[in-house]
Design a protein around this motif. Structure first.
Motif, mmCIF file in Angstrom:
data_model
loop_
_atom_site.group_PDB
_atom_site.id
_atom_site.type_symbol
_atom_site.label_atom_id
_atom_site.label_comp_id
_atom_site.label_asym_id
_atom_site.label_seq_id
_atom_site.Cartn_x
_atom_site.Cartn_y
_atom_site.Cartn_z
ATOM 1 N N PRO A 229 -11.785 34.779 -143.965
ATOM 2 C CA PRO A 229 -12.468 35.373 -145.108
ATOM 3 C C PRO A 229 -13.572 34.425 -145.587
ATOM 4 O O PRO A 229 -13.381 33.215 -145.611
ATOM 5 C CB PRO A 229 -11.360 35.479 -146.166
ATOM 6 C CG PRO A 229 -10.070 35.442 -145.397
ATOM 7 C CD PRO A 229 -10.348 34.568 -144.198
ATOM 8 N N ASP B 171 -20.310 40.477 -142.288
ATOM 9 C CA ASP B 171 -19.020 39.769 -142.306
ATOM 10 C C ASP B 171 -18.096 40.554 -141.383
ATOM 11 O O ASP B 171 -17.628 41.631 -141.724
ATOM 12 C CB ASP B 171 -18.497 39.736 -143.747
ATOM 13 C CG ASP B 171 -17.117 39.108 -143.859
ATOM 14 O OD1 ASP B 171 -16.546 38.694 -142.836
ATOM 15 O OD2 ASP B 171 -16.608 39.038 -145.002
ATOM 16 N N THR B 172 -17.864 40.001 -140.193
ATOM 17 C CA THR B 172 -17.200 40.768 -139.130
ATOM 18 C C THR B 172 -15.729 40.404 -139.043
ATOM 19 O O THR B 172 -15.383 39.261 -138.723
ATOM 20 C CB THR B 172 -17.878 40.471 -137.780
ATOM 21 O OG1 THR B 172 -17.709 39.083 -137.466
ATOM 22 C CG2 THR B 172 -19.372 40.791 -137.829
ATOM 23 N N GLN C 61 -10.143 40.148 -134.181
ATOM 24 C CA GLN C 61 -9.115 39.216 -133.695
ATOM 25 C C GLN C 61 -9.235 39.050 -132.178
ATOM 26 O O GLN C 61 -9.808 39.922 -131.517
ATOM 27 C CB GLN C 61 -7.719 39.790 -133.969
ATOM 28 C CG GLN C 61 -7.499 40.287 -135.374
ATOM 29 C CD GLN C 61 -6.108 40.858 -135.556
ATOM 30 O OE1 GLN C 61 -5.778 41.897 -134.985
ATOM 31 N NE2 GLN C 61 -5.286 40.191 -136.348
ATOM 32 N N THR C 62 -8.641 38.000 -131.658
ATOM 33 C CA THR C 62 -8.569 37.831 -130.205
ATOM 34 C C THR C 62 -8.041 39.116 -129.566
ATOM 35 O O THR C 62 -8.529 39.564 -128.533
ATOM 36 C CB THR C 62 -7.618 36.656 -129.860
ATOM 37 O OG1 THR C 62 -8.035 35.502 -130.581
ATOM 38 C CG2 THR C 62 -7.617 36.367 -128.372
ATOM 39 N N ASP D 238 -2.615 40.772 -140.843
ATOM 40 C CA ASP D 238 -3.436 40.442 -142.016
ATOM 41 C C ASP D 238 -3.065 41.286 -143.230
ATOM 42 O O ASP D 238 -2.662 42.441 -143.099
ATOM 43 C CB ASP D 238 -4.926 40.677 -141.716
ATOM 44 C CG ASP D 238 -5.554 39.513 -140.969
ATOM 45 O OD1 ASP D 238 -5.043 38.386 -141.092
ATOM 46 O OD2 ASP D 238 -6.539 39.734 -140.251
ATOM 47 N N ARG E 51 -3.733 35.974 -143.562
ATOM 48 C CA ARG E 51 -2.556 36.312 -142.769
ATOM 49 C C ARG E 51 -1.341 36.495 -143.679
ATOM 50 O O ARG E 51 -1.164 35.773 -144.652
ATOM 51 C CB ARG E 51 -2.260 35.204 -141.756
ATOM 52 C CG ARG E 51 -3.373 34.906 -140.796
ATOM 53 C CD ARG E 51 -3.604 35.929 -139.735
ATOM 54 N NE ARG E 51 -2.446 36.266 -138.943
ATOM 55 C CZ ARG E 51 -2.513 36.907 -137.766
ATOM 56 N NH1 ARG E 51 -3.694 37.247 -137.245
ATOM 57 N NH2 ARG E 51 -1.437 37.216 -137.113
ATOM 58 N N ARG F 57 -6.935 29.617 -135.104
ATOM 59 C CA ARG F 57 -5.612 30.143 -135.360
ATOM 60 C C ARG F 57 -4.542 29.196 -134.858
ATOM 61 O O ARG F 57 -4.618 28.716 -133.736
ATOM 62 C CB ARG F 57 -5.506 31.440 -134.587
ATOM 63 C CG ARG F 57 -4.881 32.515 -135.335
ATOM 64 C CD ARG F 57 -5.232 33.753 -134.596
ATOM 65 N NE ARG F 57 -4.019 34.333 -134.107
ATOM 66 C CZ ARG F 57 -3.982 35.550 -133.584
ATOM 67 N NH1 ARG F 57 -5.073 36.253 -133.452
ATOM 68 N NH2 ARG F 57 -2.851 36.036 -133.199
HETATM 69 C C1 WT7 Z 1 -7.735 36.232 -137.506
HETATM 70 C C2 WT7 Z 1 -7.997 36.365 -136.035
HETATM 71 C C3 WT7 Z 1 -12.298 37.242 -134.512
HETATM 72 C C4 WT7 Z 1 -12.719 36.088 -133.808
HETATM 73 C C5 WT7 Z 1 -12.373 34.792 -134.431
HETATM 74 C C6 WT7 Z 1 -10.942 34.654 -134.890
HETATM 75 C C7 WT7 Z 1 -9.043 36.112 -139.423
HETATM 76 C C8 WT7 Z 1 -11.297 36.778 -138.507
HETATM 77 C C9 WT7 Z 1 -12.318 37.440 -140.307
HETATM 78 C C10 WT7 Z 1 -13.170 37.926 -141.347
HETATM 79 C C11 WT7 Z 1 -11.398 37.626 -142.842
HETATM 80 C C12 WT7 Z 1 -11.006 37.070 -140.646
HETATM 81 C C13 WT7 Z 1 -7.986 37.162 -139.615
HETATM 82 C C14 WT7 Z 1 -7.626 37.564 -138.202
HETATM 83 N N1 WT7 Z 1 -10.401 36.647 -139.503
HETATM 84 N N2 WT7 Z 1 -12.450 37.257 -138.975
HETATM 85 N N3 WT7 Z 1 -14.431 38.300 -141.112
HETATM 86 N N4 WT7 Z 1 -12.659 38.005 -142.594
HETATM 87 N N5 WT7 Z 1 -10.543 37.168 -141.912
HETATM 88 O O1 WT7 Z 1 -10.059 35.253 -133.987
HETATM 89 O O2 WT7 Z 1 -8.400 33.415 -133.700
HETATM 90 O O3 WT7 Z 1 -7.826 35.781 -133.090
HETATM 91 O O4 WT7 Z 1 -8.056 35.081 -135.477
HETATM 92 O O5 WT7 Z 1 -8.830 35.575 -138.114
HETATM 93 O O6 WT7 Z 1 -6.885 36.590 -140.254
HETATM 94 O O7 WT7 Z 1 -6.341 38.104 -138.070
HETATM 95 P P1 WT7 Z 1 -8.542 34.861 -133.990
#
Ligand code: WT7
Length: 650
Positions: A391, A413-414, A417-418, A502, A517, A528
């Motif tokens: 966030p 603001d995208t 997740q992986t 989330d 999370r 993560r």
């Molecule tokens: C977790 C996923 C997506 C690629 C980078 C991370 C958090 C990711 C946002 C956002 C709020 C976000 C969530 C998600 N997250 N983008 N724009 N706003 N939270 O990938 O390592 O798989 O992590 O990152 O909590 O579940 P990831």
């Protein structure tokens, strides 16, 4: 509702003129995408080239017992051909990659034709070494052009790449090689980041020494620094030597849409990191389409995503999405604060970058330096900014908007997740009014819902857990080697729905605000980490009896790592031991898992059945011990007072 949440940034006039998608178009396309996904994706699947066109589009069900996720299942294609060959005619001599080295004096352009030739050659090298379709190839590399070549070469011959972030330790690398039963590793002699070298080849050697990691046949070593590295004549080979005699003719392997393209490890709330598996057709369609629309990509735009290939963002939005679209993608070897905090602005000016996509943690680190850190750069070329990974707090959003973007660039603001392969919730810059801190609205085909803890779908403005009601083409298909864990992790909490892990709030305009999370996963600087992973590293130290790990708010990193450690009987806490444990965790996982705070805990708060009450530990770590909530199930309430009294301040 706080004041900040009230500010709205309407779609800018500039974007109204140039944007691919305006609000009316967004509404129309979104409606079709969820009412008639078959037709919608049947049409948009054609944005990439198919060797054999699909006749089936969507075959998916979230029904737990019949879980199935298949897209374009009878089509055949090749991802590398889509990223390279199909551009040769129209833009062969145009830039595909702008490489910007760690040292500001180093940069070069790589054309589509050059990237194609290198990829074909290296694909032939891999074949000669015995890599076949379906083999897992581990890539442990710095951010250099050869990494892109290695990934695309795997895709070309149908090998599954497994990129392991260069910041992971030998132990973490070894565990991933072993889990993927990977017989091939591609690495570099050393990496260079922020003026410091990273001993990649040495780390590979260490990883392979462990008897847990059998059977790696070949290690291919790219020369980055040219420094002396240990060599195993039977196993190791130099990239440059192999490439000398390789032919640049390598027809792409026709792959079924549902054949694996790559796997990528990510942390969960329990157990060891899991190999998230993505397949070819749906992933590529989705990565390319989101890249075009979210970043409003037009031919010739210079686009820079500052992520690392070691994470999904690097896969989808440095490599596959942009290259499938014939874009100019910047590949940066370094870090945003080297040689100094103006680097990001310098790089933008140097390459006249139009779109900058980075992480809140980087923005907050620059913000902490003050506005001056951008003073000697103009950043005039920028027209769009993006944020990803965690966030973004409204203060950082406003700073990003005002200082980096000169108050003229929308911010997308995208949220994704992986597991999702591509962006699921984000503004489209020509269509959606922005609210700082909100990822706003779903992309085409995405059906988010908010559920309470019992799985009831909540309507209207509300708060709860974020789930998806139906599949999209970029969704992961399984956890490598453990389909049962895949079902368990994502589809068992709320039957019939994909659970993201989330928490979320939806406001009166239907905008989504990710709250972080709700499981035992930390997000440290956008990375993560499972609390269980850090705990298991700690308890493998012979002086540690028990450990509990929680996150706490951290000004720059978003979340910091707070560790409670119970030593084995007879061991005394000391500053040395504290340092030793931090070092231990870095060695077991990598620097990204470094504990920020270690508190010695004579005992941990547990229920009568012995379960650690993390909720309480989180409150203590966050300095909110006046709001502990219900403590009536504690076996020994005295433990909590003790921990509060000796809380570590940082
Ligand atoms: C977790 C996923 C997506 C690629 C980078 C991370 C958090 C990711 C946002 C956002 C709020 C976000 C969530 C998600 N997250 N983008 N724009 N706003 N939270 O990938 O390592 O798989 O992590 O990152 O909590 O579940 P990831």
């Amino acid at each position: 509702m706080t004041e900040q949440h009230k500010s709205v940034y309407p779609v800018s006039e500039a974007f109204k003129k140039r944007a691919l998608i305006d609000r009316a178009k967004y509404d129309e396309m979104y409606e079709q995408s969820v009412k008639d996904p078959e037709t919608f994706w049947g049409e948009h699947g054609k944005r990439i080239d198919w060797i054999k066109p699909y006749t089936k589009v969507k075959n998916t069900t979230y029904d737990y017992d019949n879980l199935s996720i298949k897209w374009f299942e009878d089509g055949e294609l090749n991802a590398s051909a889509n990223c390279l060959d199909r551009h040769l005619e129209k833009r062969g001599d145009k830039t595909a990659i702008i490489f910007e080295g760690d040292e500001p004096s180093v940069s070069r352009h790589v054309t589509y034709r050059e990237l194609h030739a290198e990829t074909c050659k290296f694909a032939n090298v891999l074949k000669t070494l015995g890599v076949s379709k379906g083999d897992v190839v581990t890539i442990y590399m710095p951010m250099i052009v050869e990494t892109a070549v290695a990934m695309l070469a795997c895709a070309r011959i149908g090998a599954i790449h497994s990129v392991v972030f260069g910041g992971f330790s030998p132990e973490a690398l070894g565990a991933r090689i072993q889990n993927g039963q990977s017989r091939f590793v591609i690495t570099a002699d050393e990496g260079v980041r922020g003026g410091r070298t990273i001993p990649l080849k040495k780390n590979v050697d260490k990883a392979l020494q462990s008897d847990r990691v059998p059977d790696v046949e070949r290690v291919i070593v790219v020369t980055r620094t040219g420094s002396d590295v240990p060599w195993n004549e039977d196993r190791d080979a130099r990239y440059e030597d192999l490439m000398k005699s390789a032919s640049a003719d390598c027809p792409p392997e026709p792959m079924n849409a549902e054949d694996p393209l790559f796997m990528l490890y990510t942390s969960g709330s329990t157990g060891a990191p899991k190999g998230v598996l993505h397949t070819t057709g749906g992933y590529l369609v989705y990565a390319a389409m989101t890249h075009e629309y979210v970043f409003d990509y037009h031919e010739g735009d210079v686009y820079w995503c500052t992520a690392d290939f070691g994470w999904i963002t690097g896969h989808s939005y440095i490599l596959y999405g942009p290259l499938a679209n014939g874009a100019i993608t910047v590949l940066f070897e370094g870090v945003p604060n080297y040689p100094d905090a103006s680097r990001m602005g310098q790089v933008v000016d140097k390459h006249k970058i139009n779109v900058l996509y980075t992480a809140p943690t980087a923005i907050r680190a620059l913000m902490a330096k003050g506005d001056d850190c951008m003073a000697n750069t103009s950043r005039e070329s920028l027209h769009l900014l993006g944020s990803v990974g965690e966030p973004i707090n409204p203060e950082a959003w406003e700073w990003y908007y005002r200082v980096i973007g000169n108050s003229k660039c929308p911010i997308v603001d995208t949220w994704w997740q992986t597991e999702t392969g591509g962006i699921l919730i984000s503004p489209l810059p020509g269509a959606i009014d922005l609210k700082p801190g909100s990822a706003t609205l779903p992309f085409f085909g995405i059906q988010p819902a908010v559920v309470d803890n019992d799985g009831n779908v909540l309507e209207g403005a509300t708060e709860g857990n974020l789930v998806m009601l139906d599949s999209w083409p970029g969704q992961m298909r399984t956890i490598y080697g453990d389909h049962e864990r895949f079902k368990q992790t994502y589809f068992s909490t709320y039957k019939g729905r994909y659970f993201t892990g989330d928490g979320v709030r939806r406001d009166e305009d239907g905008y989504y605000w990710i709250t972080g999370r709700v499981d035992d996963v930390l997000n440290v600087s956008g990375h993560r980490l499972g609390t269980a992973e850090v705990e298991s590293a700690l308890v493998s130290h012979d002086k540690v009896a028990e450990a509990a790990v929680v996150g706490y708010p951290h000004e720059i990193k978003g979340q910091g790592i707070y560790v409670y450690v119970t030593l084995i009987q007879g061991e005394q806490p000391s500053d040395e031991l504290r340092k030793e444990l931090i070092q231990w965790v870095r060695q077991e996982i990598g620097p990204i898992a470094s504990p920020d705070v270690i508190q010695w805990a004579p005992g941990l708060p547990k229920t009568r059945s012995g379960k650690i009450m993390r909720r309480i530990l989180r409150k203590i770590a966050s300095n909110e011990h006046d709001q502990l909530g219900d403590t009536s199930t504690l076996a020994d309430p005295g433990v909590v007072d003790e921990l509060i009294q000796h809380r570590e301040f940082k």
